[in-house]
Design a protein around this motif. Sequence first.
Motif, PDB file in Angstrom:
ATOM      1  N   TYR A   5     -29.881  33.737  -7.214  1.00 43.74           N
ATOM      2  CA  TYR A   5     -29.362  33.455  -8.557  1.00 43.74           C
ATOM      3  C   TYR A   5     -28.475  32.222  -8.522  1.00 43.74           C
ATOM      4  N   ASP A   6     -28.292  31.629  -9.682  1.00 48.77           N
ATOM      5  CA  ASP A   6     -27.511  30.392  -9.726  1.00 48.77           C
ATOM      6  C   ASP A   6     -26.052  30.602  -9.321  1.00 48.77           C
ATOM      7  N   ASN A   7     -25.540  31.830  -9.433  1.00 46.73           N
ATOM      8  CA  ASN A   7     -24.137  32.051  -9.057  1.00 46.73           C
ATOM      9  C   ASN A   7     -23.924  32.067  -7.541  1.00 46.73           C
ATOM     10  N   GLU A   8     -25.010  32.004  -6.764  1.00 48.60           N
ATOM     11  CA  GLU A   8     -24.905  31.908  -5.303  1.00 48.60           C
ATOM     12  C   GLU A   8     -24.905  30.451  -4.830  1.00 48.60           C
ATOM     13  N   LEU A   9     -24.988  29.532  -5.756  1.00 50.23           N
ATOM     14  CA  LEU A   9     -25.043  28.100  -5.463  1.00 50.23           C
ATOM     15  C   LEU A   9     -23.748  27.451  -5.947  1.00 50.23           C
ATOM     16  N   ARG A  10     -23.250  26.379  -5.394  1.00 48.93           N
ATOM     17  CA  ARG A  10     -23.814  25.618  -4.307  1.00 48.93           C
ATOM     18  C   ARG A  10     -23.243  26.084  -2.972  1.00 48.93           C
ATOM     19  N   PRO A  11     -24.029  25.907  -1.885  1.00 50.93           N
ATOM     20  CA  PRO A  11     -23.467  26.201  -0.560  1.00 50.93           C
ATOM     21  C   PRO A  11     -22.237  25.332  -0.317  1.00 50.93           C
ATOM     22  N   TYR A  24     -21.104  24.336  -9.201  1.00 49.37           N
ATOM     23  CA  TYR A  24     -21.976  25.206 -10.004  1.00 49.37           C
ATOM     24  C   TYR A  24     -22.224  24.606 -11.379  1.00 49.37           C
ATOM     25  N   THR A  25     -23.481  24.667 -11.816  1.00 49.34           N
ATOM     26  CA  THR A  25     -23.834  24.247 -13.177  1.00 49.34           C
ATOM     27  C   THR A  25     -24.722  25.303 -13.806  1.00 49.34           C
ATOM     28  N   LYS A  26     -24.470  25.614 -15.048  1.00 49.18           N
ATOM     29  CA  LYS A  26     -25.297  26.583 -15.765  1.00 49.18           C
ATOM     30  C   LYS A  26     -26.642  25.957 -16.113  1.00 49.18           C
ATOM     31  N   ALA A  27     -27.682  26.766 -16.073  1.00 51.59           N
ATOM     32  CA  ALA A  27     -29.003  26.301 -16.480  1.00 51.59           C
ATOM     33  C   ALA A  27     -28.991  26.021 -17.978  1.00 51.59           C
ATOM     34  N   GLY A  34     -29.104  29.995 -19.131  1.00 48.84           N
ATOM     35  CA  GLY A  34     -27.735  29.688 -18.740  1.00 48.84           C
ATOM     36  C   GLY A  34     -26.754  30.778 -19.102  1.00 48.84           C
ATOM     37  N   GLU A  35     -27.163  31.698 -19.990  1.00 50.84           N
ATOM     38  CA  GLU A  35     -26.310  32.833 -20.354  1.00 50.84           C
ATOM     39  C   GLU A  35     -26.369  33.948 -19.318  1.00 50.84           C
ATOM     40  N   TYR A  36     -27.268  33.831 -18.349  1.00 48.46           N
ATOM     41  CA  TYR A  36     -27.567  34.945 -17.457  1.00 48.46           C
ATOM     42  C   TYR A  36     -26.381  35.332 -16.577  1.00 48.46           C
ATOM     43  N   ASN A  37     -25.683  34.342 -15.991  1.00 49.81           N
ATOM     44  CA  ASN A  37     -24.562  34.634 -15.105  1.00 49.81           C
ATOM     45  C   ASN A  37     -23.257  33.976 -15.534  1.00 49.81           C
ATOM     46  N   GLY A  38     -23.339  32.691 -15.897  1.00 52.40           N
ATOM     47  CA  GLY A  38     -22.127  31.914 -16.102  1.00 52.40           C
ATOM     48  C   GLY A  38     -21.209  32.449 -17.174  1.00 52.40           C
ATOM     49  N   LYS A  39     -21.744  33.043 -18.229  1.00 46.65           N
ATOM     50  CA  LYS A  39     -20.912  33.505 -19.338  1.00 46.65           C
ATOM     51  C   LYS A  39     -20.040  34.711 -18.980  1.00 46.65           C
ATOM     52  N   PHE A  40     -20.312  35.316 -17.818  1.00 41.40           N
ATOM     53  CA  PHE A  40     -19.553  36.499 -17.409  1.00 41.40           C
ATOM     54  C   PHE A  40     -18.474  36.183 -16.376  1.00 41.40           C
TER      55      PHE A  40
END
Length: 387
Positions: free
Chosen positions: A196-202, A331-334, A339-345
């Motif tokens: 998922y995008d919330n695991e990025l960036r290394p 981190y950047t939201k899609a 883009g609502e999937y992870n970042g908004k929480f």
Amino acid sequence: MIETETLVSLFLETRHHTEAICKPLEIEDYVVQPIVDVSPPKWHLGHTTWFFEEFILKPHKPGYTLFHDDFAFVFNSYYESVGKRVVRSDRGNLSRPGVAKVYDYRHYVTTELEAFLKTEDASALTEMLLIGIHHEKQHQELLLTDIKYILGHNPLLPAYSNSFSENPVQKVSAAWISMEEGIYAIGHDAPHEFCYDNELRPHKVYLQPYSISNKLVTNAAYMDFIASEGYKDPLLWHAEAWDWLQQEKITQPMYWHSIDGEWFQYTLKGLQKIENEAPVTHISYFEAFAYAQWKGCRLPTEFEWEAAQHNFDWGSRWEWTESAYLPYPGYTKAPGAIGEYNGKFMVNQKVLRGGSVATPIKHTRPTYRNFFQTHLRWQFTGIRLAK
């Protein structure tokens, strides 16, 4: 790049497993919503189907015909940018569409998408499809925990399944794992594997020397906390947690019952005597923190957990950490609704690591970041101590 045949197989396997989870249910079980955090099983079946229809079939399959014009309104969850939706607390009022109609919807979308995946038009949608598949896997875990809440709050405490084992015992001797001071790599760094995008960036983090337990806290150890009146000692609790205890009258983990001086626990197999050496579960962050305080320890940060995880077994309980759910550096939201999937929480939530007995196969990894509000405990949550 994942081959089409492999992708189709993973998609169909996921769709079939969701329905297999629901197979033991009575028809009445599909509609119950005891609290706002628990969704009716019927809604999960429809929502995971809507996701594929809304984000893949509707915008990308030429000539696609919606199964029903109102189902986007019924089965949207929190995607504000997609359109109106049924209020979350009202999902249990959806006596219609009926269960049979929802299954018809599932089979229609599954068939349409399977056929579409075998065409050239779908070749560029691998990433979106994987998000949809893993989104459904997340809901498979939610299905099990929501079913447990529904049945576990039924006065009869009925069993869901005699084959679901939720209390595995960790058969290693308790020990502290010492971790050296230093710089550690954190985050997902395997470009060809799903995350998922919330695991990025290394990125790198600096950690002070610390120790972390090789075992989760057991039921027996948590009983000692209860017996010592840990739930009555305000010095162990955050102020907000203490208010929660008083308002909700919390005195033990969810699903625990004291009967004639003995502890029992509602499980998916029904009411059973507590397995003392199994990891404690269904506790909030508030309780995990208080227990750690009582032991003279603390909870690990998510970075400490990730740096040390190869030294211990994990996966039977989601493990509360001391880390707030925040974006990683860079981190950047899609764009758009995804883009609502992870970042908004990323506010007012704590990170949990690992996985649980309810987490489906092919859906765990050391970098996975789960997150919940601090008072929630209907998931299979547990405690690993650090110091």
